[in-house]
Design a protein around this motif. Sequence first.
Motif, PDB file in Angstrom:
ATOM      1  N   GLU A 187       3.714   0.804 -12.128  1.00 50.83           N
ATOM      2  CA  GLU A 187       3.843  -0.883 -11.721  1.00 50.83           C
ATOM      3  C   GLU A 187       5.196  -0.994 -11.254  1.00 50.83           C
ATOM      4  O   GLU A 187       5.715  -1.655 -10.695  1.00 50.83           O
ATOM      5  CB  GLU A 187       3.253  -1.690 -12.998  1.00 50.83           C
ATOM      6  CG  GLU A 187       1.669  -1.847 -12.550  1.00 50.83           C
ATOM      7  CD  GLU A 187       1.159  -2.087 -11.384  1.00 50.83           C
ATOM      8  OE1 GLU A 187       1.533  -2.865 -10.768  1.00 50.83           O
ATOM      9  OE2 GLU A 187       0.194  -1.310 -10.988  1.00 50.83           O
ATOM     10  N   ALA A 188       6.338  -0.375 -12.432  1.00 51.99           N
ATOM     11  CA  ALA A 188       7.616  -0.604 -12.154  1.00 51.99           C
ATOM     12  C   ALA A 188       8.137   0.062 -10.804  1.00 51.99           C
ATOM     13  O   ALA A 188       8.926  -0.467 -10.263  1.00 51.99           O
ATOM     14  CB  ALA A 188       8.250  -0.228 -13.520  1.00 51.99           C
ATOM     15  N   MET A 189       7.727   1.116 -10.998  1.00 52.82           N
ATOM     16  CA  MET A 189       7.980   2.252  -9.677  1.00 52.82           C
ATOM     17  C   MET A 189       7.530   1.151  -8.171  1.00 52.82           C
ATOM     18  O   MET A 189       8.462   1.271  -7.446  1.00 52.82           O
ATOM     19  CB  MET A 189       7.302   3.189  -9.460  1.00 52.82           C
ATOM     20  CG  MET A 189       7.935   4.549 -10.278  1.00 52.82           C
ATOM     21  SD  MET A 189       7.393   6.035  -9.931  1.00 52.82           S
ATOM     22  CE  MET A 189       5.768   6.142 -10.925  1.00 52.82           C
ATOM     23  N   ILE A 190       6.433   0.671  -8.334  1.00 59.20           N
ATOM     24  CA  ILE A 190       6.002  -0.076  -7.255  1.00 59.20           C
ATOM     25  C   ILE A 190       6.823  -1.207  -6.808  1.00 59.20           C
ATOM     26  O   ILE A 190       7.418  -1.497  -5.640  1.00 59.20           O
ATOM     27  CB  ILE A 190       4.451  -0.590  -7.156  1.00 59.20           C
ATOM     28  CG1 ILE A 190       3.634   0.508  -7.365  1.00 59.20           C
ATOM     29  CG2 ILE A 190       4.154  -1.467  -6.241  1.00 59.20           C
ATOM     30  CD1 ILE A 190       2.053   0.080  -7.769  1.00 59.20           C
ATOM     31  N   SER A 191       7.325  -1.986  -7.894  1.00 60.11           N
ATOM     32  CA  SER A 191       8.214  -3.109  -7.808  1.00 60.11           C
ATOM     33  C   SER A 191       9.430  -2.846  -7.391  1.00 60.11           C
ATOM     34  O   SER A 191      10.035  -3.269  -6.414  1.00 60.11           O
ATOM     35  CB  SER A 191       8.464  -3.891  -9.271  1.00 60.11           C
ATOM     36  OG  SER A 191       9.122  -4.873  -9.208  1.00 60.11           O
TER      37      SER A 191
ATOM     38  N   VAL B 224       0.883  -1.133   0.319  1.00 63.97           N
ATOM     39  CA  VAL B 224      -0.018  -0.097  -0.010  1.00 63.97           C
ATOM     40  C   VAL B 224       0.937   1.168   0.090  1.00 63.97           C
ATOM     41  O   VAL B 224       0.636   2.065  -0.881  1.00 63.97           O
ATOM     42  CB  VAL B 224      -0.966  -0.004   1.170  1.00 63.97           C
ATOM     43  CG1 VAL B 224      -1.723   1.250   1.403  1.00 63.97           C
ATOM     44  CG2 VAL B 224      -2.235  -1.070   1.152  1.00 63.97           C
ATOM     45  N   PHE B 225       2.123   1.201   0.612  1.00 66.72           N
ATOM     46  CA  PHE B 225       2.984   2.454   1.025  1.00 66.72           C
ATOM     47  C   PHE B 225       3.473   2.655  -0.430  1.00 66.72           C
ATOM     48  O   PHE B 225       3.472   3.800  -0.788  1.00 66.72           O
ATOM     49  CB  PHE B 225       3.905   1.996   2.014  1.00 66.72           C
ATOM     50  CG  PHE B 225       4.999   2.947   2.261  1.00 66.72           C
ATOM     51  CD1 PHE B 225       4.899   4.326   2.572  1.00 66.72           C
ATOM     52  CD2 PHE B 225       6.190   2.773   1.680  1.00 66.72           C
ATOM     53  CE1 PHE B 225       5.726   5.087   2.836  1.00 66.72           C
ATOM     54  CE2 PHE B 225       7.301   3.631   1.753  1.00 66.72           C
ATOM     55  CZ  PHE B 225       7.162   5.022   2.255  1.00 66.72           C
ATOM     56  N   CYS B 226       4.135   1.492  -1.128  1.00 67.78           N
ATOM     57  CA  CYS B 226       4.720   2.074  -2.343  1.00 67.78           C
ATOM     58  C   CYS B 226       3.781   2.165  -3.587  1.00 67.78           C
ATOM     59  O   CYS B 226       4.117   2.801  -4.254  1.00 67.78           O
ATOM     60  CB  CYS B 226       5.484   0.527  -2.961  1.00 67.78           C
ATOM     61  SG  CYS B 226       6.871   0.305  -1.551  1.00 67.78           S
ATOM     62  N   ARG B 227       2.582   1.723  -3.467  1.00 68.52           N
ATOM     63  CA  ARG B 227       1.561   2.062  -4.458  1.00 68.52           C
ATOM     64  C   ARG B 227       1.081   3.572  -4.422  1.00 68.52           C
ATOM     65  O   ARG B 227       1.140   4.280  -5.351  1.00 68.52           O
ATOM     66  CB  ARG B 227       0.424   0.954  -4.355  1.00 68.52           C
ATOM     67  CG  ARG B 227      -0.901   1.374  -5.630  1.00 68.52           C
ATOM     68  CD  ARG B 227      -1.985   0.500  -5.456  1.00 68.52           C
ATOM     69  NE  ARG B 227      -2.632   0.576  -4.357  1.00 68.52           N
ATOM     70  CZ  ARG B 227      -2.878  -0.396  -3.209  1.00 68.52           C
ATOM     71  NH1 ARG B 227      -2.544  -1.713  -3.452  1.00 68.52           N
ATOM     72  NH2 ARG B 227      -3.584  -0.067  -2.197  1.00 68.52           N
ATOM     73  N   GLY B 228       0.977   3.860  -3.039  1.00 73.47           N
ATOM     74  CA  GLY B 228       0.751   5.270  -2.811  1.00 73.47           C
ATOM     75  C   GLY B 228       1.639   6.327  -3.209  1.00 73.47           C
ATOM     76  O   GLY B 228       1.395   7.220  -4.007  1.00 73.47           O
ATOM     77  N   TYR B 229       2.992   5.944  -2.968  1.00 71.23           N
ATOM     78  CA  TYR B 229       4.077   6.795  -3.271  1.00 71.23           C
ATOM     79  C   TYR B 229       4.179   6.977  -4.765  1.00 71.23           C
ATOM     80  O   TYR B 229       4.409   7.878  -5.407  1.00 71.23           O
ATOM     81  CB  TYR B 229       5.238   6.232  -2.581  1.00 71.23           C
ATOM     82  CG  TYR B 229       6.279   7.501  -2.692  1.00 71.23           C
ATOM     83  CD1 TYR B 229       6.173   8.678  -1.820  1.00 71.23           C
ATOM     84  CD2 TYR B 229       7.433   7.383  -3.119  1.00 71.23           C
ATOM     85  CE1 TYR B 229       7.160   9.707  -1.715  1.00 71.23           C
ATOM     86  CE2 TYR B 229       8.454   8.362  -3.428  1.00 71.23           C
ATOM     87  CZ  TYR B 229       8.157   9.416  -2.626  1.00 71.23           C
ATOM     88  OH  TYR B 229       8.992  10.630  -2.777  1.00 71.23           O
ATOM     89  N   SER B 230       4.250   5.772  -5.349  1.00 69.62           N
ATOM     90  CA  SER B 230       4.164   5.726  -6.886  1.00 69.62           C
ATOM     91  C   SER B 230       3.253   6.595  -7.527  1.00 69.62           C
ATOM     92  O   SER B 230       3.308   7.424  -8.588  1.00 69.62           O
ATOM     93  CB  SER B 230       4.015   4.405  -7.466  1.00 69.62           C
ATOM     94  OG  SER B 230       5.137   3.368  -7.020  1.00 69.62           O
ATOM     95  N   ARG B 231       2.010   6.714  -6.961  1.00 70.96           N
ATOM     96  CA  ARG B 231       0.980   7.360  -7.488  1.00 70.96           C
ATOM     97  C   ARG B 231       1.384   8.822  -7.238  1.00 70.96           C
ATOM     98  O   ARG B 231       0.947   9.862  -8.270  1.00 70.96           O
ATOM     99  CB  ARG B 231      -0.301   7.162  -6.940  1.00 70.96           C
ATOM    100  CG  ARG B 231      -1.723   7.701  -7.529  1.00 70.96           C
ATOM    101  CD  ARG B 231      -2.882   7.362  -6.937  1.00 70.96           C
ATOM    102  NE  ARG B 231      -3.106   6.088  -6.713  1.00 70.96           N
ATOM    103  CZ  ARG B 231      -3.577   5.138  -5.454  1.00 70.96           C
ATOM    104  NH1 ARG B 231      -3.403   5.909  -4.489  1.00 70.96           N
ATOM    105  NH2 ARG B 231      -3.475   3.908  -5.684  1.00 70.96           N
TER     106      ARG B 231
END
Length: 176
Positions: A161-165, A83-90
């Motif tokens: 998606e790449a950022m999240i990964s 959730v943290f990585c998805r939010g920051y990528s957004r």
Amino acid sequence: MYCGCNEVAQSSQAKIARALISLMERKGFSSVTISELCREAGVSRPTFYSLFASLEDVVRYILQASYCYKPEAEPTEEYSMAVFCRGYSRYISENRSFLTLLMRNGLLQVLYQSIEESLTGCNCFLASADPGLRGYAAHFAAGGLVGFIQNYTDGDACSEEAMISILQQLFSGKFF
């Protein structure tokens, strides 16, 4: 920085913020003077100093008012690394042009402080962690996130998606 609810003061803050962004885009933050900013915004120096302590304070205001990273979980899900990585990528995707402007103008330290304050002020960020360690984690995460932005805005853009990964791999310790 002024934090009241006087509409005239709030309007002046917004004018100053818009003027600073415009000047940063045209000539760079380090070349901007307060006098020049006041002329551009159409406000007096006393007005500026009643609202802000410095030019960096205006950048903090801009971050808080329009570009603040808020690490909040969706109401239906538990806060997690994903959730943290998805939010920051957004956040990066939605604010890339402003984040690039901050980087080009050498203002990543102000962004770092903003992210660190956002993390420590968020009830969901490492909520169950030892309070003493939570502060270290917020500083560590803010440094990593600003470094990620620097790499991302410096031409190494990738999909959300790449950022999240990448973020998940970095924060999970895969590389260390």
